[in-house]
Design an enzyme around this catalytic site. Structure first.
Site: not given
Length: 398
Positions: A35-36, A110, A216, A294
């Site tokens: 992970e960067q 998230r 929501y 993605d």
């Protein structure tokens, strides 16, 4: 369980990358996540967890960690008219969702989801501050070169590095993104500052000419999540770190129901970024390299399936590698064949929804509203929610 020494490298420590590491670990296959950023974090705000994602997360034990953070929806697809908030259609999810699909539908921040998934990844499996600069294939292995001058080898490299994927460039020549003409605003509102209608356990979609807005509750109901789609104007930045002002957000909805403007006005600094349009890729894999989430299939957010499809990818990919650990290239081809049609279909239906949501007032809009009143989206979208990615992968191997 697999005792294979197959070396798996995952580029990207977001929801999809960590889910891949978690499902691989459950299958007995170690992996390293590169992970960067210097810490695991998830930008953005809320998302919807539909049954197809929930059933997979439950198998990882992640849902147990989310108990105090998720909001189980009681109402879904509550469509409202832009100028007066009149309800065009609404779906009662209490009982019906579990009866049809064995799981409820939830909303979540998230960051909370990322934390829950990371709990299923072994300590030490994630290396932070490792930005992948390039990937090359040498014989039957891949070499990752990092910005700090170091490198690593792997038998399998999974590109879970998002829409600006470095790995994708080594897998295929992607078609260039095209300007969609629309952009997204995102914002969070503390529940105590939100109107009562927005605090309900409901996923509400306001539809109007050239715009729509979704809200929501998330974070156990402590926060209201806003996502709005509007004409892009001069906005061309495709970055979740790009921001706007509340005044700019309000200007897009100046003539809308005053209650909605009250909700927007209570927001903190909104995010704003352009939605660029990408056609489905014809292939995701090349030798020991493959793509996930993605990086493989970016889609408009109109079916709330982006994160869910990354989680499905992760589950299927882990199952394919575990079933064929001595032939990882074959496993990756099989993974692609199992996933590409489903994700391409979701890309296409999400793309088409932009036109439907943004109709100007008139006969076509009136026909749409009448159709919404007669629709049952919980049943109509059964092809999405009933899908069990692991079961499909297992059945295909027989």
């Amino acid at each position: 369980m697999s005792a294979s020494p197959v070396r798996v490298a995952i580029v990207g420590g977001g929801i999809g990358g960590l889910a891949a590491a978690a499902f691989l670990h459950r299958a007995g296959i170690p992996s390293v996540v590169y992970e960067q950023t210097p810490e695991l974090r998830e930008v953005g705000a809320g998302l919807v967890l539909a049954p197809n994602a929930v059933r997979l997360l439950r198998r990882l034990g992640a849902m147990d960690r989310l108990t105090d953070h998720v909001v189980p929806l009681e109402v879904g697809w509550e469509f409202r008219r832009w100028e007066d908030g009149r309800v065009l259609s609404a779906e009662d999810l209490v009982g019906a969702c579990e009866r049809l699909y064995g799981e409820r539908t939830y909303t979540v921040h998230r960051a909370d989801l990322l934390d829950a998934i990371s709990s299923a990844v072994p300590s030490g499996a994630v290396q932070l501050g490792r930005r992948c600069a390039s990937v090359t294939v040498r014989a039957d292995r891949a070499v990752l070169d990092f910005a700090d001058g170091t490198s690593a080898e792997a038998d399998v490299v999974i590109g879970a590095d998002g829409v600006h994927s470095t790995v994708r460039g080594a897998v295929t020549t992607p078609t260039p993104a095209t300007y969609s003409g629309i952009c997204a605003f995102r914002a969070l509102v503390p529940a105590e500052h939100a109107p009562a209608f927005a605090r309900r356990r409901a996923q509400t979609l306001w539809l109007g000419p050239d715009h729509h807005l979704v809200h929501y509750p998330i974070c156990g109901g402590a926060v209201v999540n806003l996502v709005a789609i509007a004409p892009a104007g001069g906005c061309t930045a495709e970055s979740w770190s790009a921001t706007a002002t509340v005044a700019e957000f309000l200007a897009e909805f100046a003539d809308w129901d005053p209650r909605l403007r009250e909700l927007i006005q209570a927001a903190g600094t909104p995010g704003r970024w352009a939605l660029l349009d990408r056609r489905p890729l014809e292939r995701w894999s090349h030798g020991p390299l493959t793509l996930l989430g993605d990086a493989a299939h970016p889609m408009f957010p109109f079916f709330a399936q982006g994160a869910a499809q990354s989680i499905e990818d992760a589950a299927v990919l882990a199952r394919c590698i575990a079933q064929d650990p001595q032939a990882p290239v074959h496993a990756l081809r099989r993974y692609e064949s199992l996933r590409i049609a489903r994700t391409a279909r979701l890309q296409e239906v999400s793309h088409a929804r932009a036109h439907v949501n943004h109709l100007p007032d008139g006969p076509e809009q009136e026909a749409r509203d009448a159709a919404l009143a007669d629709a049952d989206p919980l049943v109509a979208n059964g092809w999405i929610y009933a899908y069990d990615a692991e079961a499909e992968a297992s059945a295909a191997s027989v």
